[in-house]
Design an enzyme around this catalytic site. Structure first.
Site, PDB file in Angstrom:
ATOM      1  N   SER A   1     -62.395  40.249 -36.276  1.00 57.41           N
ATOM      2  CA  SER A   1     -61.352  40.970 -35.549  1.00 57.41           C
ATOM      3  C   SER A   1     -61.179  40.408 -34.142  1.00 57.41           C
ATOM      4  CB  SER A   1     -61.752  42.461 -35.458  1.00 57.41           C
ATOM      5  OG  SER A   1     -60.951  43.136 -34.507  1.00 57.41           O
TER       6      SER A   1
ATOM      7  N   LEU B   1     -65.998  52.755 -52.761  1.00 60.66           N
ATOM      8  CA  LEU B   1     -64.962  53.806 -52.702  1.00 60.66           C
ATOM      9  C   LEU B   1     -65.238  54.837 -51.603  1.00 60.66           C
ATOM     10  CD1 LEU B   1     -64.400  54.369 -56.541  1.00 60.66           C
ATOM     11  CD2 LEU B   1     -63.055  52.920 -54.999  1.00 60.66           C
TER      12      LEU B   1
ATOM     13  N   LYS C   1     -68.953  43.072 -35.624  1.00 63.27           N
ATOM     14  CA  LYS C   1     -68.159  41.874 -35.931  1.00 63.27           C
ATOM     15  C   LYS C   1     -68.758  40.658 -35.225  1.00 63.27           C
ATOM     16  CE  LYS C   1     -65.108  43.745 -38.609  1.00 63.27           C
ATOM     17  NZ  LYS C   1     -65.196  43.453 -40.062  1.00 63.27           N
TER      18      LYS C   1
ATOM     19  N   TYR D   1     -68.576  49.170 -33.563  1.00 56.64           N
ATOM     20  CA  TYR D   1     -67.755  48.488 -34.592  1.00 56.64           C
ATOM     21  C   TYR D   1     -67.511  47.039 -34.160  1.00 56.64           C
ATOM     22  CZ  TYR D   1     -63.479  46.677 -36.610  1.00 56.64           C
ATOM     23  OH  TYR D   1     -62.549  45.853 -37.179  1.00 56.64           O
TER      24      TYR D   1
HETATM   25  C1  WQD Z   1     -52.798  50.153 -31.356  1.00 54.07           C
HETATM   26  C2  WQD Z   1     -52.110  50.622 -30.080  1.00 54.07           C
HETATM   27  C3  WQD Z   1     -53.234  52.407 -28.922  1.00 54.07           C
HETATM   28  C4  WQD Z   1     -52.628  55.431 -32.033  1.00 54.07           C
HETATM   29  C5  WQD Z   1     -58.173  48.817 -33.721  1.00 54.07           C
HETATM   30  C6  WQD Z   1     -59.435  47.988 -33.805  1.00 54.07           C
HETATM   31  C7  WQD Z   1     -59.133  46.705 -34.542  1.00 54.07           C
HETATM   32  C8  WQD Z   1     -58.630  47.066 -35.893  1.00 54.07           C
HETATM   33  C9  WQD Z   1     -57.315  47.858 -35.737  1.00 54.07           C
HETATM   34  C10 WQD Z   1     -59.872  47.678 -37.857  1.00 54.07           C
HETATM   35  C11 WQD Z   1     -53.099  50.902 -28.945  1.00 54.07           C
HETATM   36  C12 WQD Z   1     -51.877  52.860 -29.440  1.00 54.07           C
HETATM   37  C13 WQD Z   1     -52.634  54.236 -31.324  1.00 54.07           C
HETATM   38  C14 WQD Z   1     -51.876  56.533 -31.550  1.00 54.07           C
HETATM   39  C15 WQD Z   1     -51.171  55.186 -29.676  1.00 54.07           C
HETATM   40  N1  WQD Z   1     -59.613  47.839 -36.572  1.00 54.07           N
HETATM   41  N2  WQD Z   1     -51.904  54.133 -30.172  1.00 54.07           N
HETATM   42  N3  WQD Z   1     -51.167  56.369 -30.377  1.00 54.07           N
HETATM   43  O1  WQD Z   1     -56.989  49.976 -31.250  1.00 54.07           O
HETATM   44  O2  WQD Z   1     -55.433  47.953 -31.249  1.00 54.07           O
HETATM   45  O3  WQD Z   1     -57.234  48.113 -32.943  1.00 54.07           O
HETATM   46  O4  WQD Z   1     -57.635  49.046 -34.998  1.00 54.07           O
HETATM   47  O5  WQD Z   1     -59.481  46.875 -38.640  1.00 54.07           O
HETATM   48  O6  WQD Z   1     -60.308  45.949 -34.669  1.00 54.07           O
HETATM   49  O7  WQD Z   1     -59.854  47.643 -32.510  1.00 54.07           O
HETATM   50  O8  WQD Z   1     -55.292  49.629 -33.097  1.00 54.07           O
HETATM   51  O9  WQD Z   1     -53.570  51.055 -34.130  1.00 54.07           O
HETATM   52  O10 WQD Z   1     -55.581  52.179 -33.032  1.00 54.07           O
HETATM   53  O11 WQD Z   1     -53.841  51.088 -31.607  1.00 54.07           O
HETATM   54  O12 WQD Z   1     -50.523  55.077 -28.603  1.00 54.07           O
HETATM   55  O13 WQD Z   1     -51.839  57.643 -32.135  1.00 54.07           O
HETATM   56  O14 WQD Z   1     -51.450  51.868 -30.337  1.00 54.07           O
HETATM   57  O15 WQD Z   1     -53.455  52.908 -27.619  1.00 54.07           O
HETATM   58  O16 WQD Z   1     -52.488  50.499 -27.736  1.00 54.07           O
HETATM   59  P1  WQD Z   1     -56.239  48.940 -32.006  1.00 54.07           P
HETATM   60  P2  WQD Z   1     -54.592  51.055 -33.036  1.00 54.07           P
END
Ligand code: WQD
Length: 346
Positions: A127, A35, A158, A154
């Protein structure tokens, strides 16, 4: 007799949705979770959906003796799905040792204990981050694409955990494994009984977007529109959380049903469609009729430009294919955000 499955990290976002689908498929689910990044109320949501409250043990899997006692108290577990891990990319850069200790010790403990309890298989939550930024010729990315040096602790955990599983099985461990490399899981269960509930300010795009749409956040920052993509914003493969959960049931069926030809198999779980941030915002607005105030800001350090899956192997070998549309998935995320407001949670 229902087969028992341990879902390690089962009160989390993906773990809870997977528990629902495992129960729907007739499995008897036991959840272990500490949790640290989820709430016990998730068990109520699971029960409201399936009518079955999973057995729950609050436990930190880094404590091997406590984990051994927990497994001994639940005889007959046949498979494990391991979600339990710290998963914030940015935080991992600030606190690498926390991530290495948590994510790697948890896996090692379970792998060492599995033979003691006759557990036949483990599904590991990996991932697409292991691919880093695929070269253009490797897009859409298959499981054979090169593994790139991790850009965060992170992501490195993986990669390391995949290698630990591979080496352990090659050394003769008496179990098999399916490794699932997720692309970007998004959305919520259609009942809005469970969904993504990040602590504090969301790091991921969808929760930040829905919190902006409902007015909790002033506006969404789009991290860059100067990438080498059609509209300049980053491209990702956004996969519906229920589709993702169903892939875990298929993987467990495969492991326990003796269908997996090899001792270790790897599958990319994506839709095969690349979608940019700006396209996603537009799709959300079209699907919900709700505007999302947003502005373009500087790139976020560590972001890769574009990645999306070639899911053919999962489609053909695993027998799984993503079904939900992006519009329906974003609508489910919005319905979940509205439910959180209705419940006074945020
Ligand atoms: C997606 C896109 C950002 C927030 C990460 C990890 C992956 C998994 C999911 C855990 C990107 C853009 C984001 C915001 C934005 N982790 N963005 N404004 O980085 O692809 O993946 O999270 O399970 O392993 O690497 O996901 O949702 O952070 O970003 O423009 O406020 O959205 O630049 O292009 P990401 P994300």
């Amino acid at each position: 007799m229902k087969q028992k499955i341990l879902v390690a990290g089962g009160t989390g976002y993906i773990g809870s949705h997977t528990t629902v689908e495992l129960q729907n498929a007739g499995y008897d689910v036991i959840i272990i979770d500490n949790l640290s990044n989820s709430n016990i109320e998730v068990l109520d949501g699971i029960e409201h959906i399936t009518g079955i409250r999973p057995k729950f043990i609050e436990l930190d899997l880094k404590d091997k003796e406590a984990t051994r006692k927990a497994l001994a108290s639940q005889p007959g577990i046949k498979g494990i799905i391991l979600f339990a891990a710290s998963k914030a990319v940015g935080e991992s850069v600030q606190k690498p040792l926390l991530y290495y200790r948590n994510n790697i010790t948890t896996l090692i403990n379970l792998l060492e204990l599995m033979p003691e309890f006759g557990i036949e298989g483990i599904v590991f939550s990996s991932s697409c981050t292991v691919y880093g930024q695929p070269d253009p010729e490797n897009l859409p990315v298959t499981e054979n694409a090169p593994i790139k040096p991790a850009t965060s602790p992170y992501g490195n955990t993986k990669q390391i955990n995949e290698e630990i599983i591979r080496d352990t099985i090659h050394a003769g461990a008496p179990f098999k494994s399916v490794i699932l490399r997720y692309f970007n899981p998004i959305g919520a269960h259609p009942t809005a009984e469970i969904g993504e509930l990040p602590n504090g300010v969301p790091q991921n795009l969808i929760p930040y977007l829905t919190q902006t749409a409902i007015g909790i956040r002033k506006e969404l920052s789009v991290f860059g529109d100067d990438y080498n993509t059609p509209d300049g914003s980053c491209i990702r493969d956004y996969i519906n959380i229920v589709d993702l959960a169903k892939a875990h049931v298929t993987a467990i069926d495969r492991l326990l049903g003796g269908k997996s030809a090899k001792d270790i198999e790897i599958f990319n779980l994506g839709t095969g469609c690349g979608v940019s941030v700006l396209e996603l915002i537009n799709t959300f607005e079209q699907a919900t009729g709700v505007k999302v105030p947003h502005k373009i800001v500087a790139r976020r350090e560590g972001d890769i430009e574009q990645v999306w899956a070639n899911p053919e192997r999962a489609n053909k070998v695993l027998g799984w294919k993503a079904q939900e549309t992006l519009a329906d998935t974003l609508a489910s995320a919005w319905k979940w955000q509205l439910k959180l407001r209705e419940r006074g949670i945020m």
